[in-house]
Design a protein around this motif. Sequence first.
Motif, PDB file in Angstrom:
ATOM      1  N   LEU A  21      90.444  23.920  28.012  1.00 20.28           N
ATOM      2  CA  LEU A  21      90.184  25.012  27.074  1.00 20.28           C
ATOM      3  C   LEU A  21      89.735  24.506  25.710  1.00 20.28           C
ATOM      4  O   LEU A  21      88.991  25.185  25.013  1.00 20.28           O
ATOM      5  N   GLU A  22      90.172  23.306  25.344  1.00 19.68           N
ATOM      6  CA  GLU A  22      89.771  22.729  24.054  1.00 19.68           C
ATOM      7  C   GLU A  22      88.254  22.561  23.967  1.00 19.68           C
ATOM      8  O   GLU A  22      87.689  22.554  22.879  1.00 19.68           O
ATOM      9  N   LEU A  24      85.985  24.609  25.297  1.00 15.89           N
ATOM     10  CA  LEU A  24      85.262  25.882  25.342  1.00 15.89           C
ATOM     11  C   LEU A  24      84.805  26.326  23.960  1.00 15.89           C
ATOM     12  O   LEU A  24      85.506  26.142  22.980  1.00 15.89           O
ATOM     13  N   THR A  26      83.617  29.691  21.635  1.00 20.70           N
ATOM     14  CA  THR A  26      83.995  31.104  21.578  1.00 20.70           C
ATOM     15  C   THR A  26      83.107  31.916  22.510  1.00 20.70           C
ATOM     16  O   THR A  26      81.890  31.759  22.508  1.00 20.70           O
ATOM     17  N   THR A  29      84.085  31.121  29.239  1.00 27.24           N
ATOM     18  CA  THR A  29      85.166  31.412  30.178  1.00 27.24           C
ATOM     19  C   THR A  29      85.476  30.203  31.052  1.00 27.24           C
ATOM     20  O   THR A  29      84.570  29.487  31.472  1.00 27.24           O
ATOM     21  N   LEU A  45      98.580  30.955  26.211  1.00 30.65           N
ATOM     22  CA  LEU A  45      97.292  31.635  26.025  1.00 30.65           C
ATOM     23  C   LEU A  45      97.417  32.774  25.030  1.00 30.65           C
ATOM     24  O   LEU A  45      96.548  32.960  24.177  1.00 30.65           O
ATOM     25  N   TYR A  50      93.749  33.641  23.533  1.00 25.98           N
ATOM     26  CA  TYR A  50      92.818  33.708  24.659  1.00 25.98           C
ATOM     27  C   TYR A  50      93.070  34.983  25.461  1.00 25.98           C
ATOM     28  O   TYR A  50      94.209  35.423  25.600  1.00 25.98           O
ATOM     29  N   THR A  67      89.195  33.537  28.765  1.00 24.53           N
ATOM     30  CA  THR A  67      88.060  33.601  27.848  1.00 24.53           C
ATOM     31  C   THR A  67      88.528  33.287  26.440  1.00 24.53           C
ATOM     32  O   THR A  67      89.524  33.831  25.981  1.00 24.53           O
ATOM     33  N   LYS A  68      87.782  32.408  25.781  1.00 23.28           N
ATOM     34  CA  LYS A  68      88.119  32.031  24.400  1.00 23.28           C
ATOM     35  C   LYS A  68      87.575  33.065  23.449  1.00 23.28           C
ATOM     36  O   LYS A  68      86.463  33.521  23.570  1.00 23.28           O
TER      37      LYS A  68
END
Length: 68
Positions: A21-22, A24, A26, A29, A45, A50, A67-68
């Motif tokens: 996730l780091e 990703l 904005t 996904t 999350l 998120y 999703t970020k």
Amino acid sequence: MMLDNRGLEPPQPMMRTLKALEKLQTGETLKIINDRRPMFLYEQLDELGYKHTTEPNEDGSYTIEITK
């Protein structure tokens, strides 16, 4: 991006997911597949802001879209 965490012992699935996730941007996904519902991951999350949805799979695993 897809991350298959099946077959891993906790906390490996959560650690792998948070690391992915780091990377990703904005609006991007990440989809992960876990053997079980990642209850502790959901808390992380939510704290990090998120959005996430969870769908059960036929084999008993879960696909989580983050999703970020």
